[in-house]
Design a protein around this motif. Structure first.
Motif, mmCIF file in Angstrom:
data_model
loop_
_atom_site.group_PDB
_atom_site.id
_atom_site.type_symbol
_atom_site.label_atom_id
_atom_site.label_comp_id
_atom_site.label_asym_id
_atom_site.label_seq_id
_atom_site.Cartn_x
_atom_site.Cartn_y
_atom_site.Cartn_z
ATOM 1 N N LYS A 33 0.872 -1.185 0.000
ATOM 2 C CA LYS A 33 0.000 0.000 0.000
ATOM 3 C C LYS A 33 0.905 1.230 0.000
ATOM 4 C CE LYS A 33 -3.501 2.840 1.435
ATOM 5 N NZ LYS A 33 -3.342 3.242 2.829
ATOM 6 N N ILE A 34 0.678 2.118 -0.962
ATOM 7 C CA ILE A 34 1.552 3.278 -1.128
ATOM 8 C C ILE A 34 0.729 4.436 -1.685
ATOM 9 C CG2 ILE A 34 2.251 2.628 -3.493
ATOM 10 C CD1 ILE A 34 5.145 3.462 -2.686
ATOM 11 N N ASN A 35 1.097 5.674 -1.365
ATOM 12 C CA ASN A 35 0.403 6.807 -1.991
ATOM 13 C C ASN A 35 1.262 7.399 -3.095
ATOM 14 O OD1 ASN A 35 2.162 8.849 -0.896
ATOM 15 N ND2 ASN A 35 0.922 8.980 0.967
ATOM 16 N N LEU A 60 3.973 -9.517 -5.985
ATOM 17 C CA LEU A 60 2.887 -9.144 -5.083
ATOM 18 C C LEU A 60 1.547 -9.719 -5.543
ATOM 19 C CD1 LEU A 60 3.815 -5.356 -4.726
ATOM 20 C CD2 LEU A 60 4.348 -7.187 -3.100
ATOM 21 N N LYS A 61 0.684 -10.007 -4.561
ATOM 22 C CA LYS A 61 -0.695 -10.355 -4.892
ATOM 23 C C LYS A 61 -1.458 -9.116 -5.340
ATOM 24 C CE LYS A 61 -1.374 -14.246 -1.703
ATOM 25 N NZ LYS A 61 -2.175 -14.781 -0.580
ATOM 26 N N MET A 62 -1.190 -7.993 -4.660
ATOM 27 C CA MET A 62 -1.903 -6.736 -4.941
ATOM 28 C C MET A 62 -1.005 -5.559 -4.611
ATOM 29 S SD MET A 62 -5.489 -7.636 -3.022
ATOM 30 C CE MET A 62 -6.007 -9.344 -2.947
ATOM 31 N N LEU A 63 -1.226 -4.461 -5.315
ATOM 32 C CA LEU A 63 -0.609 -3.182 -4.984
ATOM 33 C C LEU A 63 -1.706 -2.133 -4.955
ATOM 34 C CD1 LEU A 63 2.702 -1.620 -6.258
ATOM 35 C CD2 LEU A 63 0.615 -0.254 -6.155
ATOM 36 N N ILE A 64 -1.824 -1.448 -3.826
ATOM 37 C CA ILE A 64 -2.837 -0.399 -3.654
ATOM 38 C C ILE A 64 -2.141 0.949 -3.759
ATOM 39 C CG2 ILE A 64 -4.545 0.606 -2.088
ATOM 40 C CD1 ILE A 64 -4.596 -2.222 -0.699
ATOM 41 N N LEU A 65 -2.601 1.785 -4.670
ATOM 42 C CA LEU A 65 -2.061 3.135 -4.840
ATOM 43 C C LEU A 65 -3.171 4.145 -4.570
ATOM 44 C CD1 LEU A 65 0.142 5.184 -5.817
ATOM 45 C CD2 LEU A 65 -0.820 4.891 -8.121
ATOM 46 N N THR A 66 -2.980 5.001 -3.565
ATOM 47 C CA THR A 66 -3.953 6.057 -3.290
ATOM 48 C C THR A 66 -3.376 7.396 -3.731
ATOM 49 O OG1 THR A 66 -3.108 6.259 -1.012
ATOM 50 C CG2 THR A 66 -4.998 4.812 -1.363
ATOM 51 N N CYS A 67 -4.218 8.203 -4.340
ATOM 52 C CA CYS A 67 -3.770 9.473 -4.925
ATOM 53 C C CYS A 67 -4.609 10.648 -4.419
ATOM 54 C CB CYS A 67 -3.833 9.402 -6.451
ATOM 55 S SG CYS A 67 -2.871 8.056 -7.176
ATOM 56 N N GLY A 68 -5.016 10.609 -3.154
ATOM 57 C CA GLY A 68 -5.770 11.713 -2.581
ATOM 58 C C GLY A 68 -7.054 11.983 -3.340
ATOM 59 N N PHE A 78 -8.940 2.963 4.896
ATOM 60 C CA PHE A 78 -9.000 2.395 3.544
ATOM 61 C C PHE A 78 -8.395 0.994 3.561
ATOM 62 C CE2 PHE A 78 -9.030 3.344 -1.143
ATOM 63 C CZ PHE A 78 -8.358 2.212 -1.583
ATOM 64 N N THR A 79 -7.179 0.893 4.111
ATOM 65 C CA THR A 79 -6.479 -0.395 4.165
ATOM 66 C C THR A 79 -7.278 -1.414 4.966
ATOM 67 O OG1 THR A 79 -4.412 0.868 4.186
ATOM 68 C CG2 THR A 79 -4.255 -1.481 4.652
ATOM 69 N N ALA A 80 -7.809 -0.984 6.114
ATOM 70 C CA ALA A 80 -8.558 -1.891 6.988
ATOM 71 C C ALA A 80 -9.804 -2.431 6.295
ATOM 72 C CB ALA A 80 -8.944 -1.165 8.272
ATOM 73 N N ALA A 81 -10.574 -1.554 5.673
ATOM 74 C CA ALA A 81 -11.793 -1.987 4.994
ATOM 75 C C ALA A 81 -11.467 -2.942 3.848
ATOM 76 C CB ALA A 81 -12.561 -0.771 4.475
ATOM 77 N N PHE A 82 -10.431 -2.612 3.095
ATOM 78 C CA PHE A 82 -10.043 -3.451 1.955
ATOM 79 C C PHE A 82 -9.644 -4.845 2.426
ATOM 80 C CE2 PHE A 82 -7.061 -5.178 -1.133
ATOM 81 C CZ PHE A 82 -7.748 -4.980 -2.326
ATOM 82 N N ILE A 83 -8.778 -4.916 3.422
ATOM 83 C CA ILE A 83 -8.300 -6.213 3.914
ATOM 84 C C ILE A 83 -9.449 -7.009 4.540
ATOM 85 C CG2 ILE A 83 -6.799 -7.327 5.617
ATOM 86 C CD1 ILE A 83 -5.389 -6.221 3.064
ATOM 87 N N ALA A 84 -10.321 -6.344 5.293
ATOM 88 C CA ALA A 84 -11.467 -7.037 5.888
ATOM 89 C C ALA A 84 -12.328 -7.678 4.799
ATOM 90 C CB ALA A 84 -12.287 -6.067 6.732
ATOM 91 N N THR A 131 -15.416 3.765 2.928
ATOM 92 C CA THR A 131 -15.024 3.873 4.336
ATOM 93 C C THR A 131 -14.119 5.074 4.574
ATOM 94 O OG1 THR A 131 -15.180 1.467 4.576
ATOM 95 C CG2 THR A 131 -13.924 2.658 6.252
ATOM 96 N N SER A 132 -13.091 5.223 3.746
ATOM 97 C CA SER A 132 -12.147 6.326 3.949
ATOM 98 C C SER A 132 -12.822 7.675 3.716
ATOM 99 C CB SER A 132 -10.919 6.167 3.057
ATOM 100 O OG SER A 132 -11.261 6.165 1.699
#
Length: 300
Positions: free
Chosen positions: A175-177, A208-216, A248-254, A272-273
């Protein structure tokens, strides 16, 4: 609690001009995971002081499971100053309790029953906590379904190329922005390509299984081998953005642990975020229309 979700690292107080607020990405993550009905735990350390006692009491009030070692260092604080333009400046105090999380028998037992683990780079600035994080990873069950999330959180100068490389080698979800991605790309020598290409490179390089990129305000992406999900960021009336990324990370992983497909997990993470941004602080109670709509498919 035979299969739990764990956040390990900093537990601290953000000291703002108007007063102090509970902080620390691992606690935010674990708290929001618990709101989706999954057993979670935050692992950190506090000092034998008033701030440590108050932090522990706050976790109890939120019914958040925790393993907080008491160590001979001050409980962590971050001094937050707001400049004339309203931009916060952070002074993260060094050599505090969460820098010195010991690897105890209790933590070993938690590791053995951990289904998903989230850790960052900030908590690895000190050799003690860095070693504990790696020993925890060594002790986790080695199965294909376990999720290991490295949530990059570059703060001040508290990271090195070696720490980032080791962490990316040990995770299966990154997980990275967008700002962090630019910094990491410069460090690793591919600055001249667009953000999506950088993500594909990291996904393949670290298997990686997944890469999450957040861009505000510019949306978010979830990359999986051969596919990418993009969602715009909802327009909401922002109270503050503290802890939005952790939620965001918590909701996604849940959602992933409950068997939902990536696209549905992504939608829930964005929803969620966005809600957390409309609330004060990092740990608001999530409404039923967010958490109640996530039903398990196969058993976790």
């Amino acid at each position: 609690m035979d299969k739990i979700v764990v956040g390990m690292g900093e537990a601290l107080w953000d000291v703002l001009p108007e007063g102090k607020k509970l902080g620390g990405a691992p606690a935010n993550f674990a708290y929001h995971v618990s709101q989706f009905g999954l057993p979670s735990c935050v692992v950190s350390a506090v000092g034998d002081d008033a701030l440590g006692k108050e932090l522990t009491e706050n976790f109890v009030e939120k019914r958040l499971n925790f393993s907080l070692a008491q160590v001979p260092y001050a409980t962590g604080t971050v001094q937050v100053e707001i400049d004339q333009a309203g931009i916060p400046q952070y002074d993260i105090k060094e050599n505090v309790a969460w820098d010195n999380i010991p690897f105890t028998e209790n933590i070993l037992e938690i590791a053995k029953k951990t289904k998903a683990f989230c850790f960052g780079s900030l908590a690895q600035r000190n050799i003690v906590s860095r070693t504990t994080i790696n020993e925890f990873l060594d002790a986790m069950p080695k199965d294909d379904d376990s999720l290991v999330v490295f949530d990059v959180n570059l703060r001040q100068g508290f990271y090195t190329k070696e720490i980032l490389t080791n962490s990316m080698n040990r995770c299966n979800i990154l997980k990275i922005n967008d700002e962090e991605l630019v910094t990491v790309s410069r460090m690793f020598g591919y600055p001249g390509i667009d953000l999506q290409d950088k993500c594909w490179i990291l996904l393949g390089k670290y298997n990686l299984k997944m890469l999450i990129l957040t861009c505000g305000i510019n949306g978010s992406y979830v990359f999986t081998p051969g596919n990418v999900s993009f969602l715009p960021t909802p327009k909401v009336e922002v109270e503050d953005t503290v802890g939005a990324g952790d939620s965001f990370t918590a909701a996604f992983i849940a959602c992933i642990l409950k068997g939902l497909p990536v696209t549905e997990a992504h939608h829930k993470a964005v929803e969620t975020s966005a809600f957390v941004c409309t609330q004060q602080g990092a740990m608001p109670e999530l409404p039923e229309n967010i958490v109640g709509s996530v039903k398990s498919k196969p058993e976790v």
